[in-house]
Scaffold this motif. Structure first.
Motif: not given
Length: 292
Positions: A223-228, A251-252, A278-287
């Motif tokens: 699988l692949a996981i991308f950001e932005s 993708d996030l 998501k909220r931010s790459s530096s804050k991957l929380d429940s948002f």
């Protein structure tokens, strides 16, 4: 009554085999032993082999690398990505709900705050990772030096019951790492991670590095996981080799980068990508805001 017994010579003559017969018997015995050993080896290998999870496209997804406050913070998704050091109670609760879990760990840079930080030798530590003062790039050419630490991390992921791994920062060759790294160096390291993950029954995700997707998806990355990828316009390049093979792409996109679902969801659907905000790459929380 006296019973006459034949002489020793007579018994030897009646029971002995001629030379061709003896050779045939020895040959048959050797084959029997060889086949028996192969059967034993098959049983041992089968008993210790682990089936690698094959994720399906379009599965619902979340990523929470911040340690969730409780298991209820994890939504009812099919797949969730959690940090390698997530609390045991949360991981067990999530797995009890039937959610597949991806184990996040850093494979391309050293983090000063990790429990195993002192296991890295000095010669593999490179330049500081820009924007992350607690991280330094790793010399991924030195698989011999990195293998003990990365193997232990893979073992930890497998031992804790994760279904897959996501080795992060496997793009040092595109950064100022302090080492003369090349794409070939990265491919060699990524393929080593692939083999080691599958050996432990773990699926493996390609993180970013869309330019390597065409080689690594056919090689066996699951699988692949991308950001932005919509923000920086590399989704199609990175996703196509995976979606063409029936493998999922997640993708996030990030709110603090100005992204909103309306800006990427229509294109994500067209490309077969499971995308969320998501909220931010530096804050991957429940948002989390998933595409409809």
């Amino acid at each position: 009554m006296r019973v006459e017994h034949g002489s020793a010579r007579g018994q030897a003559e009646c029971c002995s085999l001629d030379k061709p017969a003896r050779k045939s018997l020895v040959h048959a015995m050797r084959w029997t032993i060889a086949i028996g050993l192969l059967v034993i080896l098959f049983i041992v290998v089968t008993a210790h082999s682990r089936v690698v999870w094959k994720p399906a496209p379009a599965m619902s997804f979340d990523s929470q690398l911040e340690n969730p406050p409780n298991a209820q913070a994890i939504p009812d998704v099919q797949v969730v990505e959690l940090d390698i050091d997530v609390d045991d109670a949360i991981l067990k609760s999530v797995k009890a709900r039937g959610i597949r879990t991806i184990c996040y760990f850093n494979a391309g840079s050293w983090e000063s705050y990790r429990k195993d930080a002192d296991r890295f030798t000095k010669e593999v530590l490179g330049a500081n990772y820009s924007g992350y003062p607690d991280e330094r790039w790793l010399d991924i050419r030195r698989i011999d030096a990195l293998a003990p630490v990365m193997s232990a991390r893979l073992e930890r992921c497998a031992g804790r019951g994760f279904d897959a791994v996501e080795p992060d920062n496997i793009n040092g060759y595109r950064n100022k790492s302090g080492f003369p790294l090349s794409a070939d160096d990265e491919l060699a390291y990524d393929r080593w991670l692939l083999r080691e993950a599958h050996k432990r029954g773990l699926a493996i995700a390609l993180k970013n590095t869309p330019e390597l997707a065409a080689q690594l998806a056919p090689d066996g990355f699951d699988l692949a996981i991308f950001e932005s990828c919509f923000k920086y316009r590399f989704c199609e390049q990175g996703a196509a080799p995976f979606t063409a093979a029936g493998k999922p792409v997640f993708d996030l996109e990030y709110r603090d980068e100005g992204m909103r679902p309306a800006r990427f969801c229509p294109q994500a659907k067209k490309l077969g990508i499971t995308a969320l905000l998501k909220r931010s790459s530096s804050k991957l929380d429940s948002f989390r805001e998933a595409c409809p």
